[in-house]
Design a protein around this motif. Structure first.
Motif, PDB file in Angstrom:
ATOM      1  N   GLY A 163       0.792  -1.267  -0.049  1.00  0.00           N
ATOM      2  CA  GLY A 163      -0.192   0.106  -0.127  1.00  0.00           C
ATOM      3  C   GLY A 163       0.922   1.303   0.074  1.00  0.00           C
ATOM      4  N   ASP A 164       0.767   2.133   0.950  1.00  0.00           N
ATOM      5  CA  ASP A 164       1.301   3.517   0.859  1.00  0.00           C
ATOM      6  C   ASP A 164       2.486   3.180   1.779  1.00  0.00           C
ATOM      7  N   GLU A 165       2.847   2.212   2.290  1.00  0.00           N
ATOM      8  CA  GLU A 165       3.923   1.752   3.173  1.00  0.00           C
ATOM      9  C   GLU A 165       5.078   1.096   2.178  1.00  0.00           C
ATOM     10  N   VAL A 166       6.588   1.237   2.700  1.00  0.00           N
ATOM     11  CA  VAL A 166       7.330   0.705   1.882  1.00  0.00           C
ATOM     12  C   VAL A 166       8.702   0.362   2.891  1.00  0.00           C
ATOM     13  N   THR A 167       9.278  -0.631   2.756  1.00  0.00           N
ATOM     14  CA  THR A 167      10.395  -1.133   3.589  1.00  0.00           C
ATOM     15  C   THR A 167      11.819  -1.079   2.621  1.00  0.00           C
ATOM     16  N   LEU A 168      12.738  -0.505   2.897  1.00  0.00           N
ATOM     17  CA  LEU A 168      14.228  -0.672   2.132  1.00  0.00           C
ATOM     18  C   LEU A 168      15.022  -1.257   2.936  1.00  0.00           C
ATOM     19  N   ALA A 169      15.698  -2.328   2.312  1.00  0.00           N
ATOM     20  CA  ALA A 169      16.808  -3.049   2.885  1.00  0.00           C
ATOM     21  C   ALA A 169      18.032  -3.212   2.114  1.00  0.00           C
ATOM     22  N   ILE A 170      19.004  -2.733   2.751  1.00  0.00           N
ATOM     23  CA  ILE A 170      20.389  -2.899   2.023  1.00  0.00           C
ATOM     24  C   ILE A 170      21.137  -3.947   2.782  1.00  0.00           C
ATOM     25  N   SER A 171      21.014  -5.215   2.431  1.00  0.00           N
ATOM     26  CA  SER A 171      21.381  -6.290   3.384  1.00  0.00           C
ATOM     27  C   SER A 171      22.924  -6.143   3.592  1.00  0.00           C
ATOM     28  N   ALA A 172      23.787  -5.624   2.686  1.00  0.00           N
ATOM     29  CA  ALA A 172      25.198  -5.658   2.735  1.00  0.00           C
ATOM     30  C   ALA A 172      25.713  -4.804   4.058  1.00  0.00           C
ATOM     31  N   VAL A 173      25.049  -3.858   4.417  1.00  0.00           N
ATOM     32  CA  VAL A 173      25.313  -2.833   5.473  1.00  0.00           C
ATOM     33  C   VAL A 173      24.112  -2.966   6.537  1.00  0.00           C
ATOM     34  N   LYS A 174      23.246  -4.133   6.442  1.00  0.00           N
ATOM     35  CA  LYS A 174      22.193  -4.306   7.316  1.00  0.00           C
ATOM     36  C   LYS A 174      21.329  -3.116   7.641  1.00  0.00           C
ATOM     37  N   ALA A 175      21.155  -2.185   6.587  1.00  0.00           N
ATOM     38  CA  ALA A 175      20.424  -1.014   6.809  1.00  0.00           C
ATOM     39  C   ALA A 175      19.065  -1.129   6.503  1.00  0.00           C
ATOM     40  N   THR A 176      18.113  -0.271   7.261  1.00  0.00           N
ATOM     41  CA  THR A 176      16.591  -0.400   6.813  1.00  0.00           C
ATOM     42  C   THR A 176      16.009   0.912   6.992  1.00  0.00           C
ATOM     43  N   CYS A 177      15.171   1.122   6.428  1.00  0.00           N
ATOM     44  CA  CYS A 177      14.242   2.527   6.085  1.00  0.00           C
ATOM     45  C   CYS A 177      12.688   2.135   6.246  1.00  0.00           C
ATOM     46  N   HIS A 178      11.907   2.336   7.152  1.00  0.00           N
ATOM     47  CA  HIS A 178      10.416   2.070   7.084  1.00  0.00           C
ATOM     48  C   HIS A 178       9.876   3.380   6.647  1.00  0.00           C
ATOM     49  N   ALA A 179       9.269   3.548   5.579  1.00  0.00           N
ATOM     50  CA  ALA A 179       8.780   4.842   5.311  1.00  0.00           C
ATOM     51  C   ALA A 179       7.219   4.613   4.736  1.00  0.00           C
ATOM     52  N   LYS A 180       6.670   6.024   4.418  1.00  0.00           N
ATOM     53  CA  LYS A 180       5.634   6.065   3.700  1.00  0.00           C
ATOM     54  C   LYS A 180       5.525   7.146   2.527  1.00  0.00           C
TER      55      LYS A 180
END
Length: 255
Positions: A163-180
């Motif tokens: 929906g309007d939510e999105v999860t971004l994952a950069i596995s190599a650096v174990k970084a995440t951003c949960h956004a809308k």
């Protein structure tokens, strides 16, 4: 300087996505097709053995004697003169991010910075950035602009929307951003992510979006992304927070 994070701007920047989004999937940064150089930095002699470092993201003072100091972005650094060059270390909460060697040309007008390290997932990297002098000075003192960036192991980014939510994952650096998809600031987290990094995304068309990246409320990058007609590549054209130092990121879809 762009080489420390490089992004973080480049790798987080694909955060726009919506239901049945064409941006969903895993994207690989193609460093060869991208234009990553063009950022600037300067070193000034502040007296008493202290230097002042400035780029478009931050400014801080330190002594190039190997003693530890913390940048405004929360990176613990050392900077030390060794022979005809300099060595650096970068840590985040004690975790070693990278070590660097800074070497000047014989005429003092070209600077090559090599940054090596191991990413949180165990992958290694060995990046090279070449700078040319743009203002006079002795040694590193003066102003510099990057002309070439070589990344040995660019990261991939996975985008998953709901929906309007999105999860971004950069596995190599174990970084995440949960956004809308609402243009508001959302925090990015991970062991090597600078303190106070946020992203805001806003739709600009069915296959394009605008991203604003901030560091503790200060705009440090504005990027406009556009998906190719075949959906296999995505190009982002951006600037720093002042609308200067243009760069281009090209991503290719892997899955």
């Amino acid at each position: 300087m762009r080489t420390i994070a490089l992004s973080l701007v480049a790798f987080f920047a694909c955060s726009a996505a919506w239901a049945d989004s064409p941006f969903d999937g895993t994207w690989q940064l193609n460093a060869t097709k991208s234009q990553l150089a063009g950022d600037t930095m300067s070193f000034d002699d502040a007296g008493g053995g202290t230097w002042k470092y400035t780029d478009s993201d931050q400014s801080y003072s330190f002594k190039p004697d190997g003693s530890s100091f913390t940048t405004p972005m929360g990176i613990e650094r050392t900077f030390q003169k060794t022979g005809e060059g300099y060595t650096t270390t970068n840590k985040k909460k004690g975790l070693l991010i990278s070590t660097g060697t800074w070497k000047l040309s014989g005429d003092g007008n070209t600077l090559v910075v090599e940054s090596k390290g191991t990413k949180p997932n165990g992958d290694t990297f060995d990046n090279m950035t070449t700078y040319v002098r743009t203002a006079p000075g002795t040694g590193l003192i003066g102003s510099w602009k990057s002309t070439k960036v070589k990344l040995s192991n660019p990261n991939s980014l996975t985008v998953q929307s709901n929906g309007d939510e999105v999860t971004l994952a950069i596995s190599a650096v174990k970084a995440t951003c949960h956004a809308k998809w609402d243009g508001k600031d959302y925090p990015a987290t991970g062991p090597t992510v600078p303190d106070g990094l946020t992203l805001a995304v806003s739709k600009s068309g069915p296959n394009s979006f605008k991203l604003v990246e901030k560091s503790k409320g200060k705009v440090i990058a504005i990027i406009h992304y556009h998906l190719a007609a075949d959906g296999k590549s995505m190009t982002g054209k951006g600037t720093n927070g002042e609308g200067k130092e243009p760069f281009t990121n090209v991503y290719e879809k892997q899955s």
